[in-house]
Every structure is written in C-alpha cells, then in structure tokens.
Design a protein around this motif. Structure first.
Motif, PDB file in Angstrom:
ATOM      1  N   ALA A 346       0.827  -1.208   0.000  1.00 15.90           N
ATOM      2  CA  ALA A 346       0.000   0.000   0.000  1.00 15.90           C
ATOM      3  C   ALA A 346       0.858   1.252   0.000  1.00 15.90           C
ATOM      4  CB  ALA A 346      -0.918  -0.016   1.219  1.00 15.90           C
ATOM      5  N   GLY A 347       1.925   1.236   0.797  1.00 12.36           N
ATOM      6  CA  GLY A 347       2.821   2.390   0.821  1.00 12.36           C
ATOM      7  C   GLY A 347       3.515   2.606  -0.509  1.00 12.36           C
ATOM      8  N   LEU A 348       3.995   1.536  -1.120  1.00  9.12           N
ATOM      9  CA  LEU A 348       4.684   1.668  -2.407  1.00  9.12           C
ATOM     10  C   LEU A 348       3.735   2.124  -3.506  1.00  9.12           C
ATOM     11  CD1 LEU A 348       6.973  -1.502  -2.310  1.00  9.12           C
ATOM     12  CD2 LEU A 348       7.642   0.883  -1.955  1.00  9.12           C
ATOM     13  N   LEU A 349       2.507   1.604  -3.526  1.00  8.92           N
ATOM     14  CA  LEU A 349       1.543   2.022  -4.541  1.00  8.92           C
ATOM     15  C   LEU A 349       1.157   3.485  -4.348  1.00  8.92           C
ATOM     16  CD1 LEU A 349      -0.835  -1.095  -4.734  1.00  8.92           C
ATOM     17  CD2 LEU A 349       0.878  -0.351  -6.398  1.00  8.92           C
ATOM     18  N   THR A 350       1.013   3.901  -3.109  1.00  8.50           N
ATOM     19  CA  THR A 350       0.694   5.311  -2.845  1.00  8.50           C
ATOM     20  C   THR A 350       1.841   6.211  -3.273  1.00  8.50           C
ATOM     21  OG1 THR A 350      -0.681   4.651  -0.969  1.00  8.50           O
ATOM     22  CG2 THR A 350      -0.032   6.958  -1.087  1.00  8.50           C
ATOM     23  N   SER A 351       3.063   5.776  -2.940  1.00  8.70           N
ATOM     24  CA  SER A 351       4.237   6.553  -3.354  1.00  8.70           C
ATOM     25  C   SER A 351       4.345   6.612  -4.869  1.00  8.70           C
ATOM     26  CB  SER A 351       5.502   5.929  -2.760  1.00  8.70           C
ATOM     27  OG  SER A 351       6.646   6.634  -3.149  1.00  8.70           O
ATOM     28  N   SER A 352       4.039   5.480  -5.527  1.00  9.29           N
ATOM     29  CA  SER A 352       4.067   5.466  -6.991  1.00  9.29           C
ATOM     30  C   SER A 352       3.010   6.385  -7.574  1.00  9.29           C
ATOM     31  CB  SER A 352       3.856   4.034  -7.490  1.00  9.29           C
ATOM     32  OG  SER A 352       3.807   3.989  -8.893  1.00  9.29           O
ATOM     33  N   ALA A 353       1.837   6.429  -6.925  1.00  9.52           N
ATOM     34  CA  ALA A 353       0.788   7.327  -7.398  1.00  9.52           C
ATOM     35  C   ALA A 353       1.197   8.780  -7.267  1.00  9.52           C
ATOM     36  CB  ALA A 353      -0.493   7.062  -6.615  1.00  9.52           C
ATOM     37  N   VAL A 354       1.924   9.094  -6.212  1.00  8.64           N
ATOM     38  CA  VAL A 354       2.408  10.470  -6.023  1.00  8.64           C
ATOM     39  C   VAL A 354       3.373  10.854  -7.139  1.00  8.64           C
ATOM     40  CG1 VAL A 354       3.815  11.953  -4.537  1.00  8.64           C
ATOM     41  CG2 VAL A 354       2.040  10.491  -3.536  1.00  8.64           C
ATOM     42  N   GLY A 462      -3.533   2.798   6.426  1.00 12.76           N
ATOM     43  CA  GLY A 462      -3.674   4.085   5.735  1.00 12.76           C
ATOM     44  C   GLY A 462      -2.590   5.071   6.104  1.00 12.76           C
ATOM     45  N   LEU A 463      -2.218   5.078   7.382  1.00  9.56           N
ATOM     46  CA  LEU A 463      -1.167   5.999   7.822  1.00  9.56           C
ATOM     47  C   LEU A 463       0.192   5.615   7.237  1.00  9.56           C
ATOM     48  CD1 LEU A 463      -2.167   6.513  11.563  1.00  9.56           C
ATOM     49  CD2 LEU A 463      -2.402   8.154   9.679  1.00  9.56           C
ATOM     50  N   VAL A 464       0.463   4.304   7.167  1.00 11.08           N
ATOM     51  CA  VAL A 464       1.724   3.861   6.571  1.00 11.08           C
ATOM     52  C   VAL A 464       1.791   4.264   5.105  1.00 11.08           C
ATOM     53  CG1 VAL A 464       3.048   1.833   5.875  1.00 11.08           C
ATOM     54  CG2 VAL A 464       2.110   1.969   8.183  1.00 11.08           C
ATOM     55  N   ALA A 465       0.690   4.013   4.385  1.00 12.49           N
ATOM     56  CA  ALA A 465       0.659   4.404   2.979  1.00 12.49           C
ATOM     57  C   ALA A 465       0.754   5.917   2.829  1.00 12.49           C
ATOM     58  CB  ALA A 465      -0.624   3.871   2.332  1.00 12.49           C
ATOM     59  N   GLY A 466       0.053   6.648   3.688  1.00 12.20           N
ATOM     60  CA  GLY A 466       0.112   8.113   3.627  1.00 12.20           C
ATOM     61  C   GLY A 466       1.487   8.645   3.955  1.00 12.20           C
ATOM     62  N   ALA A 467       2.194   7.973   4.868  1.00 12.19           N
ATOM     63  CA  ALA A 467       3.542   8.419   5.214  1.00 12.19           C
ATOM     64  C   ALA A 467       4.481   8.278   4.024  1.00 12.19           C
ATOM     65  CB  ALA A 467       4.059   7.617   6.404  1.00 12.19           C
ATOM     66  N   PHE A 468       4.369   7.147   3.297  1.00 14.13           N
ATOM     67  CA  PHE A 468       5.189   6.957   2.107  1.00 14.13           C
ATOM     68  C   PHE A 468       4.896   8.051   1.072  1.00 14.13           C
ATOM     69  CE2 PHE A 468       6.041   2.755   3.725  1.00 14.13           C
ATOM     70  CZ  PHE A 468       7.250   2.401   3.154  1.00 14.13           C
ATOM     71  N   GLY A 469       3.600   8.214   0.759  1.00 12.74           N
ATOM     72  CA  GLY A 469       3.239   9.180  -0.276  1.00 12.74           C
ATOM     73  C   GLY A 469       3.444  10.608   0.156  1.00 12.74           C
ATOM     74  N   GLY A 470       3.098  10.895   1.424  1.00 16.61           N
ATOM     75  CA  GLY A 470       3.234  12.271   1.901  1.00 16.61           C
ATOM     76  C   GLY A 470       4.675  12.717   1.934  1.00 16.61           C
ATOM     77  N   LEU A 471       5.583  11.830   2.340  1.00 12.39           N
ATOM     78  CA  LEU A 471       7.002  12.181   2.356  1.00 12.39           C
ATOM     79  C   LEU A 471       7.503  12.478   0.948  1.00 12.39           C
ATOM     80  CD1 LEU A 471       9.582  12.412   4.059  1.00 12.39           C
ATOM     81  CD2 LEU A 471       9.995   9.989   3.619  1.00 12.39           C
ATOM     82  N   ARG A 472       7.039  11.706  -0.012  1.00 13.59           N
ATOM     83  CA  ARG A 472       7.441  11.931  -1.407  1.00 13.59           C
ATOM     84  C   ARG A 472       6.873  13.255  -1.913  1.00 13.59           C
ATOM     85  NH1 ARG A 472       8.437   8.241  -5.617  1.00 13.59           N
ATOM     86  NH2 ARG A 472       9.332   9.403  -7.372  1.00 13.59           N
ATOM     87  N   ALA A 473       5.620  13.546  -1.575  1.00 16.08           N
ATOM     88  CA  ALA A 473       4.984  14.771  -2.060  1.00 16.08           C
ATOM     89  C   ALA A 473       5.580  16.020  -1.415  1.00 16.08           C
ATOM     90  CB  ALA A 473       3.490  14.713  -1.792  1.00 16.08           C
TER      91      ALA A 473
END
Length: 486
Positions: A346-354, A462-473
């Motif tokens: 979930a974290g990697l997919l969220t980061s990829s989406a970002v 959700g928080l783990v995925a958001g942390a991955f994507g949010g850090l990238r964004a």
C-alpha cells in the motif's frame, strides 16, 4: 475544499485505490479469522478442562503419590468377594459389591480447611471419588451320575483289589456371574459452586439441597441412567444402601466425572473413609494469583500435589492441540507477515501514485498550497483508502469466521491419565485412570476487541501508505514539478 478534492481524487483513481484497499482487506481478514479461530480453540480447550474437574475450579489438591517400596507391602489389596453356600437344591442369585477409594490415596478432611485459610483462596471444597465393583449371579448345581467301572483296586475298590466299584460323575452345573463396575462421587452438597458436578447440567429432577448432607439421595449421569434405565424417583443400591434418584445430570462437555453423585458423608460411610477426601477443589480470588496460591499450598500443606489449569492444558493432545498450536503460532506469524506485506505494498503504490501526480502537486504548490497541506491531502486519501480496506477486511473476516462456525469441524482432545493418579484431581479427574478421547466442535467467535483491532489495522495501513506518499509529495519543488513533462 479538502473533502471535495479528496472525493474527486478517489473517484478519479478508484482502480488504484481499490487495489490498495483490497491488499489491506486481505491482511485484515486473515488477522480476524486467525484471531477468531485462536479464540475458538481456547474456548474448546477450556470446555475440555472444565469437564475434567468442573467449572470455576482453578486448581485441585491431591495426595502426593508415594514411591513404591521394594517389598511391595504397600500395594493396595485386591477386593475379595465371598459367597455363602446355599441349601441343597437352591439356585438363588447372590451378589456382593466392594467400594474402593479411587487411587487408594486420601487426604484428611481438615486439609480442606487448611487450604481454604490460605491467602488468595476464595473457596475450597473436598470430594471423595469411589470405584464400586459388584459381582452378581448364581451357581447351578450339577447332577451326579453313577456308573460301574472295572479296575485293579482292592476290597471296596481300594488299591490292590480285583473288584469293581461305582464311579460318580457330575454333569451340568456351573456358575454365571456378571461384574458391574461404576464410579460414585461424594460431593459436598453445601458448596454447589465447585467440584465435578458443576460441569454437568441437571436436565431432569433437581440437584442436591444444602440440608441433604447425609441424606440417601443421588444424582445420576444421563449416560449411566440411560444404560440402566433409571429415572428421577427410582432407587439405586450401593453396598446394600438404597439411594433415591433426585435428578439426572448431563455433562455439558466431554463425559461426566462419575456415574453417581451422592452426599460426601454418605460416600465416606460407604468406603469406611470417615473424615477423608481424595480431592480438594480450589478457587482463587484472582486468576493472577493462581501461581502464588499454588506455591502457598505446596509450602503449607506438605505431601500434596497441586494441579492447575495450565498443568492440565499440557496433557491435552490430539487435533485440538494441533489446531491451537497452528492458530497461535503459524497462523499468527502468517497473518503478521501478510499484514506487513500489505502495508508495504500500500505504501509503495501510494508513493508510486504520487510520482505520477508530480505536475498536479507542483501546480497546487504554485497556487499557494504548502508542503504540509499537500502531505495532509495525500495522507487523507491514504487513510480513507485504508478505512475502505478495513470495511472490506471486516466483511471478509466475518464471513470466514462464520464459515468456520457453521462448518463446526470436530476436533479430538486426547487426555492422559495425568500425574494426579486415579481418582485424584489432577489430569484425568475423578474416576479417570486411563487416557481417553473427547470430541469438541470448533467455533470462531468474533468479539468487539477483534473488530477494534481490525479498525486499528485499517487506520495503521492508511497511515503507513500516507507516510510513504506524503514524504514523497512534501519533497517536490514547484519549479521542478512544472518542468516535468508526462
């Protein structure tokens, strides 16, 4: 603005969001099923343990086994049965029964008071387990037939004679005897909350009253009552004493502790064991103090063996033990592994989406959005996706648990004879000398704690995925993002 943008983004990327939610749902569902099955095996094991010495009992106290002597003089005597000679021509049925203490190991009744006075003990009650062996039948007299036979005997047929003498031969006759063995348990009728009878339910008639401490009444196990065709109001005879059947008890789990239950004083009289018990049933004031109470009994009441529920659980084997080990060991590790993998995916997919929304976030930053606002937006989307995954996971987990409960697979619990010895309160309980097998239906109950755990896992995912994507964004710079061409 936050929720409007959130709704539009999730709708626009619903396929990607559904993939992330599905991964989290599988992990959460597996956790729910494994947790429920583990709880079910635990309850099944508790039922097995309750059938050993009754509901509400935390531990039992029995006399410690004495080491056998080399001479063998301390071996228990075998029961002897004597039958009187009947008059000639009489073929009347004869019977004789012997009442023996189970295991031939008893404690003084004062031990109950000693244990009850210890710190941490809420209640203590004694019981006497007996084995009754009854032999009944009749002798059949044979017919003596006379016939002549020549021989070399002396006068009157003696040795050296040459005459003949009549010879007698007995034909027919013999004996037919049946051996009936059953167990009798003497229970303290003034303490109905402890002891083996608490693992049975009175289905016909009534149980003992507190005033029937020395009354000639009995409660019969349903299986034994069916075998002997007994009903409430009938009488059973033990060693010449008739007991009125006041109730029929059905074991709620496993088999019953004894065939007959009678008041403790009556059992002591039958076995010539006045002021003696075989087992002391103990209830602690708090489950956290069981080990302390066990140590106190060993210290203050020497010559005894103390057996707790944990000790009994170690004697349970078979498919129930295997299922419990799989649920608590392999199952939990598997669920944790799958859950961690789902979080990472979930974290990697969220980061990829970002990374695919670089120009979008660059434009938002150019319009005045701060890095924190962009991060919160990404994290919010991930949390909502995690909650959707949680809902799907709870639905799948409940369906899996319901399927297990509906199927009700039968597990076998094999119980050893135990260290408490025959008739002791240790593993095997009163009247159980040999290993036996019980069938237990497995269920998968889901409680509120499990559901709360599922919600927490959904939020964590959700928080783990958001942390991955949010850090990238948050690391995107507007100028770099706007220069990127997709």
């Amino acid at each position: 603005m936050f929720f409007t943008y959130l709704r539009r983004e999730l709708r626009r990327r619903r396929r990607a969001a559904l993939v992330v939610a599905s991964g989290l749902a599988l992990g959460i569902a597996l956790v729910i099923v494994v947790t429920s099955v583990s709880s079910g095996t635990g309850k099944a094991q508790d039922k097995v343990l309750e059938s050993l010495y009754g509901l509400g009992t935390d531990m039992t106290v029995t006399k410690a086994a004495e080491p056998p002597s080399d001479s063998g003089s301390d071996r228990p005597r075998r029961p002897r049965f004597e039958f009187d000679a009947q008059d000639e021509g009489s073929d009347e049925e004869q019977s004789s029964d012997r009442v023996m203490v189970q295991g031939f190991q008893t404690l003084a009744s004062s031990t109950v008071d000693e244990v009850g006075e210890l710190s941490g003990v809420a209640d203590a009650v004694g019981g006497l387990s007996l084995q009754v062996v009854k032999v009944s039948g009749q002798f059949r007299r044979g017919q003596v037939q006379q016939d002549g036979r020549s021989g070399q005997g002396g006068p009157d047929g003696g040795p050296g004679g040459g005459g003949s003498s009549p010879q007698g031969r007995v034909q027919g006759g013999g004996a037919e005897f049946d051996v009936n063995s059953y167990t009798v348990y003497g229970t303290d009728v003034t303490e109905s909350a402890l002891g083996p009878l608490t693992s049975s339910e009175i289905t016909t008639g009534r149980t003992f009253e507190a005033t029937e401490t020395d009354a000639e009444v009995a409660v019969v196990d349903s299986a034994y009552a069916e075998e002997k065709e007994l009903e409430a109001g009938d009488t059973v005879t033990v060693k010449g004493t008739e007991y009125k059947v006041i109730g029929i008890a059905t074991a709620t789990s496993g088999d019953a502790a004894a065939n007959l239950y009678i008041p403790l004083k009556q059992a002591q009289t039958l076995a010539d064991a006045e002021d003696e018990v075989t087992t002391v049933y103990v209830k602690a004031t708090d489950s956290q103090r069981i080990d302390d109470v066990k140590s106190a009994i060993r210290k203050n009441v020497p010559g005894t063996t103390v057996t707790t529920s944990a000790d009994l659980a170690d004697t349970v084997s078979g498919s129930l033990s295997t299922a419990s080990s799989l649920a608590t060991g392999v199952g939990r590790w598997l669920s944790v592994t799958v859950l961690v993998a789902a979080f990472l995916v979930a974290g990697l997919l969220t980061s990829s989406a970002v990374s695919r929304r670089v120009r979008e976030f660059g434009t938002l930053k150019a319009l005045g959005w701060s890095s924190g606002r962009v991060t919160r937006q990404v994290a919010g989307e991930a949390v909502v996706t995690g909650l959707v995954g949680g809902v799907l996971g709870i639905a799948l987990g409940l369906a899996g648990a319901y399927a297990v409960t509906s199927a009700s697979p039968t597990l076998q619990a094999q119980l050893g004879g135990g260290t408490g010895g025959p008739g002791g309160g240790g593993p095997g309980g009163p009247g159980r000398q040999a290993a036996r097998t019980l069938d237990v239906a497995l269920s998968a109950p889901v409680d509120l704690t499990t559901l709360a755990l599922a919600v927490g896992l959904a939020l964590a995912g959700g928080l783990v995925a958001g942390a991955f994507g949010g850090l990238r964004a948050s690391r995107l710079r507007p100028a770099d993002a706007l220069r990127r061409v997709e």
